[in-house]
Design a protein around this motif. Sequence first.
Motif, PDB file in Angstrom:
ATOM      1  N   HIS A 114      48.224  47.463  35.372  1.00  0.00           N
ATOM      2  CA  HIS A 114      47.058  46.744  35.884  1.00  0.00           C
ATOM      3  C   HIS A 114      45.852  47.664  35.907  1.00  0.00           C
ATOM      4  O   HIS A 114      45.917  48.796  36.390  1.00  0.00           O
ATOM      5  N   ARG A 115      44.778  47.172  35.369  1.00  0.00           N
ATOM      6  CA  ARG A 115      43.510  47.894  35.410  1.00  0.00           C
ATOM      7  C   ARG A 115      42.419  46.895  35.779  1.00  0.00           C
ATOM      8  O   ARG A 115      42.643  45.694  35.811  1.00  0.00           O
ATOM      9  N   GLY A 116      41.257  47.406  36.052  1.00  0.00           N
ATOM     10  CA  GLY A 116      40.168  46.494  36.372  1.00  0.00           C
ATOM     11  C   GLY A 116      39.212  47.098  37.378  1.00  0.00           C
ATOM     12  O   GLY A 116      39.141  48.306  37.575  1.00  0.00           O
ATOM     13  N   ARG A 117      38.502  46.198  38.032  1.00  0.00           N
ATOM     14  CA  ARG A 117      37.478  46.611  38.977  1.00  0.00           C
ATOM     15  C   ARG A 117      37.265  45.495  39.985  1.00  0.00           C
ATOM     16  O   ARG A 117      37.663  44.350  39.754  1.00  0.00           O
ATOM     17  N   LYS A 118      36.624  45.826  41.083  1.00  0.00           N
ATOM     18  CA  LYS A 118      36.269  44.817  42.076  1.00  0.00           C
ATOM     19  C   LYS A 118      34.860  44.324  41.803  1.00  0.00           C
ATOM     20  O   LYS A 118      33.957  45.117  41.519  1.00  0.00           O
ATOM     21  N   ILE A 119      34.690  43.028  41.905  1.00  0.00           N
ATOM     22  CA  ILE A 119      33.380  42.425  41.661  1.00  0.00           C
ATOM     23  C   ILE A 119      33.017  41.523  42.829  1.00  0.00           C
ATOM     24  O   ILE A 119      33.885  40.980  43.520  1.00  0.00           O
ATOM     25  N   SER A 120      31.729  41.391  43.069  1.00  0.00           N
ATOM     26  CA  SER A 120      31.235  40.453  44.078  1.00  0.00           C
ATOM     27  C   SER A 120      30.359  39.384  43.442  1.00  0.00           C
ATOM     28  O   SER A 120      29.933  38.444  44.116  1.00  0.00           O
ATOM     29  N   GLN A 121      30.083  39.507  42.141  1.00  0.00           N
ATOM     30  CA  GLN A 121      29.351  38.494  41.396  1.00  0.00           C
ATOM     31  C   GLN A 121      29.655  38.656  39.912  1.00  0.00           C
ATOM     32  O   GLN A 121      30.150  39.696  39.477  1.00  0.00           O
ATOM     33  N   PHE A 122      29.339  37.625  39.144  1.00  0.00           N
ATOM     34  CA  PHE A 122      29.552  37.692  37.701  1.00  0.00           C
ATOM     35  C   PHE A 122      28.618  36.700  37.036  1.00  0.00           C
ATOM     36  O   PHE A 122      28.014  35.839  37.686  1.00  0.00           O
TER      37      PHE A 122
END
Length: 201
Positions: free
Chosen positions: A150-158
């Motif tokens: 698992h990889r990725g990032r945290k987002i609060s908008q897109f």
Amino acid sequence: MPITASSRAVAAAALVTVALTLTTACHDAPGNTSDNPVSAVSPAPGTATDDGNPPGPGGRVACTPEMLRFHAGALPRRDRRMLLTVTNFSDRTCDFAAQRYPLLRFGDGRRATLPAIAASRPPTVVSLAPGATAYAVITTSAGRPGGPGHRGRKISQFGVALTGRAAPTQVGLDGRAPVHVDPRTATVTYWRSSLDAVRKW
């Protein structure tokens, strides 16, 4: 030679025939339209309307960001799922014929938009009447955060785009809690007109 009654009748009939021939010729002459009915001609398909704007395919109006309100947040009781909703607050019915699923991009602009889940495609184009809402579910990753691979990032908008050439609209997450996404494995459904139709994805 005396003129008899029969010869007078023949002459009168000949005069009537000549008069009728001349009358018919006058009416059939090129450019003589005084007795022709006037008919209205409709504009050819695809020509501009009175307001100068060409009609869309089949007279439809494509949904644009100016007509819509977007909301996004976690899908209750579904792990690794976000719910994206769009509501038509304009006074015109519009549809998503030009692009039948939302174009989402997580991360930088070099990354491709999320692929759509083919099985979620509805049988017909989704239309939005004034006040109506459409739905799409976003699978944020194929595996659990912190799990193997698992990889990725945290987002609060897109960003959400309605067509490939349109500038994306930034949508903030309801609740303001960042969501962990993996852009490599995230997917999105097609727009659907009911929440039940997308919940299973």
